[in-house]
Design a protein around this motif. Structure first.
Motif, PDB file in Angstrom:
ATOM      1  N   GLN A  66       4.282  -0.594   8.649  1.00  0.00           N
ATOM      2  CA  GLN A  66       4.228   0.746   8.071  1.00  0.00           C
ATOM      3  C   GLN A  66       5.604   1.375   8.175  1.00  0.00           C
ATOM      4  O   GLN A  66       6.262   1.272   9.206  1.00  0.00           O
TER       5      GLN A  66
ATOM      6  N   TYR B 203      -4.427   4.536   3.312  1.00  0.00           N
ATOM      7  CA  TYR B 203      -3.604   3.623   2.532  1.00  0.00           C
ATOM      8  C   TYR B 203      -4.400   3.070   1.351  1.00  0.00           C
ATOM      9  O   TYR B 203      -5.531   2.618   1.520  1.00  0.00           O
TER      10      TYR B 203
ATOM     11  N   TYR C 121       4.438   4.118   3.350  1.00  0.00           N
ATOM     12  CA  TYR C 121       4.033   2.879   2.702  1.00  0.00           C
ATOM     13  C   TYR C 121       3.681   1.831   3.756  1.00  0.00           C
ATOM     14  O   TYR C 121       3.987   1.993   4.941  1.00  0.00           O
TER      15      TYR C 121
ATOM     16  N   TYR D  45       0.830  -1.206   0.000  1.00  0.00           N
ATOM     17  CA  TYR D  45       0.000   0.000   0.000  1.00  0.00           C
ATOM     18  C   TYR D  45       0.866   1.259   0.000  1.00  0.00           C
ATOM     19  O   TYR D  45       1.976   1.252   0.518  1.00  0.00           O
ATOM     20  N   VAL D  46       0.295   2.339  -0.521  1.00  0.00           N
ATOM     21  CA  VAL D  46       0.893   3.666  -0.428  1.00  0.00           C
ATOM     22  C   VAL D  46      -0.105   4.557   0.317  1.00  0.00           C
ATOM     23  O   VAL D  46      -1.320   4.400   0.162  1.00  0.00           O
TER      24      VAL D  46
END
Length: 140
Positions: A113, A55, A84, A48-49
């Motif tokens: 994270q 996210y 991220y 994920y970003v």
């Protein structure tokens, strides 16, 4: 001075011109199953970003027999400074291996994270895990 003492040209100790500068940054990961002492092949990972405080799923991948992804998660221009998250599917991995677990498993999804500050650097985010514990660090 060491190069001269060994009879080497100082330039021979440096990478070829542009070899590292043109490479850009990259993000990689791998998973070690510390219960078995082996790489965790076949573990699903979600990546994920963080955008606008939430996210967003970018991609899903599965580790190979060496517990690594087949290519960097991000590399070159795709790697940007930011926040991220990896989500490692630890519960499913150990269930598929036949490891006895509680129901629900003590560790199911393990989120890590992290932030990238320098988009030209290499960030390596490994996971070392058992069904009951995990650790991570910034690797090289």
């Amino acid at each position: 001075m060491l190069a001269a003492a060994l009879g080497l040209a100082a330039a021979s100790l440096l990478p070829a011109t542009g070899a590292l500068a043109d490479e850009g940054g990259r993000l990689s990961t791998h998973v070690l199953d510390t219960l078995s002492g082996k790489p965790a092949g076949g573990m699903k990972i979600d990546f994920y970003v963080s955008e606008n405080g939430a996210y967003r799923l970018v991609t899903q991948m599965t580790t190979n027999a060496d517990g690594r992804t087949d290519k960097p998660v991000l590399a070159g221009d795709a790697l940007k400074a930011g926040r991220y998250q990896f989500v490692f599917h630890v519960g499913d991995y150990f269930q598929a291996k036949g490891v006895p677990q509680s129901d629900p498993p003590f560790l199911d999804l393990v989120p890590i994270q992290f932030s990238i500050a320098d988009a030209k650097a290499h960030y390596h985010v490994p996971l070392l895990t058992t069904p009951w514990s995990y650790s991570t660090y910034r690797g090289s």
